[in-house]
Scaffold this active site. Structure first.
Site, PDB file in Angstrom:
ATOM      1  N   ASP A 101       0.870  -1.178   0.000  1.00 13.69           N
ATOM      2  CA  ASP A 101       0.000   0.000   0.000  1.00 13.69           C
ATOM      3  C   ASP A 101       0.904   1.223   0.000  1.00 13.69           C
ATOM      4  O   ASP A 101       1.971   1.220   0.624  1.00 13.69           O
ATOM      5  CB  ASP A 101      -0.902   0.013   1.233  1.00 13.69           C
ATOM      6  CG  ASP A 101      -2.005  -1.036   1.164  1.00 13.69           C
ATOM      7  OD1 ASP A 101      -2.429  -1.375   0.043  1.00 13.69           O
ATOM      8  OD2 ASP A 101      -2.451  -1.502   2.221  1.00 13.69           O
ATOM      9  N   ASP A 131      -6.925  -1.217  -4.629  1.00 17.84           N
ATOM     10  CA  ASP A 131      -7.964  -0.925  -3.634  1.00 17.84           C
ATOM     11  C   ASP A 131      -8.916   0.144  -4.148  1.00 17.84           C
ATOM     12  O   ASP A 131     -10.138   0.009  -4.048  1.00 17.84           O
ATOM     13  CB  ASP A 131      -7.336  -0.430  -2.323  1.00 17.84           C
ATOM     14  CG  ASP A 131      -6.441  -1.446  -1.650  1.00 17.84           C
ATOM     15  OD1 ASP A 131      -6.649  -2.663  -1.847  1.00 17.84           O
ATOM     16  OD2 ASP A 131      -5.531  -1.023  -0.917  1.00 17.84           O
TER      17      ASP A 131
END
Length: 176
Positions: A126, A148
């Protein structure tokens, strides 16, 4: 005509490519656990964190076997089912083009994160961190990536498309 039902997969492949390229750049240039770039004051950080769970770090304490089942096995099955929804001959008639393109966006994001889970020891890269200004009791929104964002945006648009199509069908029925 038959080949057109596969067109939404262009979006899936584009999302997968952008997601994996961005993650590779982050892994190469930003040490894990650090912020590489701060943009727009304190609003946007380009950083490098690893998530060994799902959204909002849910399930990080689960045993590895359970993670393999729920973080790799179940999503892989879901991606296959969604792929059938995008290109299956019967599903092409059931779903609108917008709904099929949204499912392709979900597939792209899902596969992008599955690649990380399979090849990065269940740890998803991330790298996008945004200031939340205290909304929902959080100073910063949980760090995320292109995959995401693709899933979230696609699900929102899919919900809107399904509701709009349902309303359209009800309106047509009332006119009869």
């Amino acid at each position: 005509m038959k080949e057109r039902r596969y067109l939404p997969f262009i979006l899936s492949f584009l999302i997968i490519a952008l997601d994996q390229i961005s993650k590779a750049l982050v892994v190469h240039f930003i040490p894990e656990g650090t912020i590489g770039i701060r943009l727009l004051g304190d609003f946007l950080w380009i950083c490098h964190v690893r998530n060994d769970a799902v959204a909002f770090s849910l399930g990080s304490g689960l045993p590895v076997v359970v993670k393999y089942i729920f973080f790799i096995g179940l999503p892989a099955v879901l991606m296959v089912l969604l792929s059938y929804g995008v290109a299956g001959a019967r599903c092409v008639k059931e779903f609108t083009a917008a709904e099929r393109w949204c499912m392709a966006g979900i597939i792209g994001g899902g596969v992008g994160n599955l690649i990380d889970r399979i090849f990065r020891s269940l740890r998803v890269v991330d790298w996008i961190s945004t200031n939340n200004y205290g909304w929902f009791g959080m100073e910063r929104f949980p760090t995320y990536n292109i995959a995401d964002a693709s899933v979230v945006i696609s699900v929102i648009i899919l919900a809107i498309a399904v509701i709009a199509d349902d309303r359209r069908k009800k309106h047509l029925e009332q006119e009869r």
